[in-house]
Structure formats: C-alpha cells, structure tokens
Design a protein around this motif. Structure first.
Motif, PDB file in Angstrom:
ATOM      1  N   SER A   4      49.623 -29.493  -5.931  1.00 23.25           N
ATOM      2  CA  SER A   4      48.712 -28.387  -6.220  1.00 23.25           C
ATOM      3  C   SER A   4      47.658 -28.787  -7.247  1.00 23.25           C
ATOM      4  O   SER A   4      46.520 -28.344  -7.178  1.00 23.25           O
ATOM      5  CB  SER A   4      49.487 -27.156  -6.691  1.00 23.25           C
ATOM      6  N   PRO A  26      49.297 -18.540  -1.561  1.00 24.24           N
ATOM      7  CA  PRO A  26      49.724 -18.000  -0.262  1.00 24.24           C
ATOM      8  C   PRO A  26      49.605 -19.065   0.826  1.00 24.24           C
ATOM      9  O   PRO A  26      48.756 -19.951   0.758  1.00 24.24           O
ATOM     10  CB  PRO A  26      48.749 -16.847  -0.001  1.00 24.24           C
ATOM     11  N   ILE A  27      50.434 -18.934   1.847  1.00 25.56           N
ATOM     12  CA  ILE A  27      50.466 -19.921   2.918  1.00 25.56           C
ATOM     13  C   ILE A  27      49.111 -20.051   3.599  1.00 25.56           C
ATOM     14  O   ILE A  27      48.694 -21.146   3.968  1.00 25.56           O
ATOM     15  CB  ILE A  27      51.589 -19.593   3.944  1.00 25.56           C
ATOM     16  N   TRP A  28      48.375 -18.961   3.771  1.00 23.92           N
ATOM     17  CA  TRP A  28      47.080 -19.025   4.444  1.00 23.92           C
ATOM     18  C   TRP A  28      46.060 -19.800   3.619  1.00 23.92           C
ATOM     19  O   TRP A  28      45.100 -20.316   4.152  1.00 23.92           O
ATOM     20  CB  TRP A  28      46.544 -17.651   4.819  1.00 23.92           C
ATOM     21  N   LEU A  30      47.200 -22.321   1.441  1.00 25.41           N
ATOM     22  CA  LEU A  30      47.795 -23.646   1.379  1.00 25.41           C
ATOM     23  C   LEU A  30      47.483 -24.502   2.604  1.00 25.41           C
ATOM     24  O   LEU A  30      47.131 -25.672   2.475  1.00 25.41           O
ATOM     25  CB  LEU A  30      49.309 -23.516   1.212  1.00 25.41           C
ATOM     26  N   VAL A  31      47.589 -23.928   3.795  1.00 27.29           N
ATOM     27  CA  VAL A  31      47.409 -24.744   4.999  1.00 27.29           C
ATOM     28  C   VAL A  31      46.014 -25.341   5.102  1.00 27.29           C
ATOM     29  O   VAL A  31      45.818 -26.342   5.792  1.00 27.29           O
ATOM     30  CB  VAL A  31      47.763 -23.992   6.304  1.00 27.29           C
ATOM     31  N   ASP A  38      51.789 -32.753   7.015  1.00 24.38           N
ATOM     32  CA  ASP A  38      52.413 -31.672   6.251  1.00 24.38           C
ATOM     33  C   ASP A  38      52.559 -30.414   7.105  1.00 24.38           C
ATOM     34  O   ASP A  38      53.588 -29.735   7.058  1.00 24.38           O
ATOM     35  CB  ASP A  38      51.593 -31.339   4.999  1.00 24.38           C
ATOM     36  N   VAL A  39      51.542 -30.102   7.892  1.00 21.47           N
ATOM     37  CA  VAL A  39      51.604 -28.931   8.758  1.00 21.47           C
ATOM     38  C   VAL A  39      52.700 -29.126   9.809  1.00 21.47           C
ATOM     39  O   VAL A  39      53.459 -28.199  10.118  1.00 21.47           O
ATOM     40  CB  VAL A  39      50.234 -28.651   9.420  1.00 21.47           C
ATOM     41  N   LEU A  42      55.949 -28.518   8.127  1.00 24.66           N
ATOM     42  CA  LEU A  42      56.056 -27.092   7.851  1.00 24.66           C
ATOM     43  C   LEU A  42      56.504 -26.354   9.119  1.00 24.66           C
ATOM     44  O   LEU A  42      57.398 -25.505   9.076  1.00 24.66           O
ATOM     45  CB  LEU A  42      54.709 -26.555   7.357  1.00 24.66           C
ATOM     46  N   MET A  46      60.267 -24.149  10.035  1.00 21.92           N
ATOM     47  CA  MET A  46      60.226 -22.701  10.284  1.00 21.92           C
ATOM     48  C   MET A  46      61.435 -22.256  11.108  1.00 21.92           C
ATOM     49  O   MET A  46      62.048 -23.058  11.820  1.00 21.92           O
ATOM     50  CB  MET A  46      58.944 -22.345  11.047  1.00 21.92           C
TER      51      MET A  46
END
Length: 188
Positions: A4, A26-28, A30-31, A38-39, A42, A46
């Motif tokens: 970060s 928030p995830i939106w 972060l992506v 990384d995606v 992720l 899930m």
C-alpha cells in the motif's frame, strides 16, 4: 505482492484512502493497482459462488449438466476460470517480455468443464497447455467485456499473414486444431 505504501506513492486515490480512512482500501480501489497475477490469486481465493458470479460476468457460463460428475464436483469447489487466469498470467508475462509463445508449453489449465461454455467447445480434452487454449479463452472473455472487439479477427489475420508463411511450421504446434478457423470464436 501488494504494497500500500508503494501504491500510495504512485496513486493519489490510494493515498487518499490511506490518509482519510485509516489505510482501509476498498476492493474496487485496490484492484486498480493490482497486477494481473494478484487479481488471479484474488479470484482463486474467492468463495466458489463469488467466482461463478465473476466468471458469468465475463461470459464464462459453465453448463454443469454437460460435464462428468468428477468435473462437476471439482468445478463446484473452485471455478475452472481460476486455473485459466493463472495460465493467462503466464501468457501475459511471456508476451510482455517479448518471449516466444508460438510452440511453448505453458501452465496447464483444465478444459473439461470449460468445454461446456459456448465458444470454448474446441478446447482440447483434458487440459490445455498450448497457446490456442489461452487465445480462445481471451477471445471468449473479450466477447463479453468488449462487445464488437476485433481482437480475434486480428489474431487470425496475424497468423495468416505471418505464421502461415513460415515453411515447415504449423499452427498445430500452438495447439490449434486443423479446422480452427471454422470453429466457435474464430469463425466470426
């Protein structure tokens, strides 16, 4: 992996969340700064129900009635797209670093349940470890996220104009079936 602090130096929106929300991102948000690998990880982490929701949004709708009980059992635990995203990460990295893709074996991805998806019927049985499978999955996803995309046509043209002209080479070396132009996503 994601840092970060590093992302905050390059992204004002990350810095904003670091400063105003105690570093909670928030995830939106972060992506937007995650890399493809990384995606992919992720997605793999899930819950299966969430994987299915994302996959269906990408046009990858499995028909579990068309697969074997073993394939169905595996697919219900973890959407097969997770393995494909891992493979696409490898393909992306090879391409980004100007590596050779045309006859390279890449991370295998299961095809059993994926062959039940409209447009992916021509994936090889068992698993795909050649570039044809990856290109076909990319074309399928682009069909959903970018309607009207000409990417598949450009790939076909590139193969016709460059690869097909090389003597003693065949698209079969990339996993393409001999009748690939008349099938699924490549026939349009």
């Amino acid at each position: 992996m994601f840092s970060s602090r590093r992302a905050a130096r390059r992204s004002t929106f990350i810095q904003h969340h670091m400063d105003h929300y105690d570093g909670v991102i928030p995830i939106w948000v972060l992506v937007d700064v995650l890399d493809f690998s990384d995606v992919s990880m992720l997605f793999e982490g899930m819950r299966a129900s969430d994987q299915y929701a994302v996959a269906e949004g990408l046009g990858v709708r499995l028909n579990l009635q068309q697969v074997t009980p073993t394939q169905r059992s595996k697919a219900l635990k973890n959407h097969p797209l997770a393995r494909w995203l891992e493979q696409l990460t490898v393909v992306r990295n090879i391409a980004a670093h100007h590596g050779r893709l045309w006859n390279r074996t890449i991370a295998p991805a299961p095809t059993g349940a994926m062959r039940s998806v409209k447009g992916l019927e021509r994936l090889p049985e068992g698993q795909s470890e050649d570039v044809f499978g990856a290109l076909t999955v990319i074309a399928k996803v682009l069909e959903a996220v970018s309607p009207g995309s000409t990417w598949a046509g450009k790939v076909s043209s590139l193969i016709d104009s460059t690869f097909e002209g090389i003597s003693e080479r065949s698209v079969v070396e990339m996993g393409f079936p001999t009748d690939w132009r008349g099938t699924g996503l490549w026939s349009e």
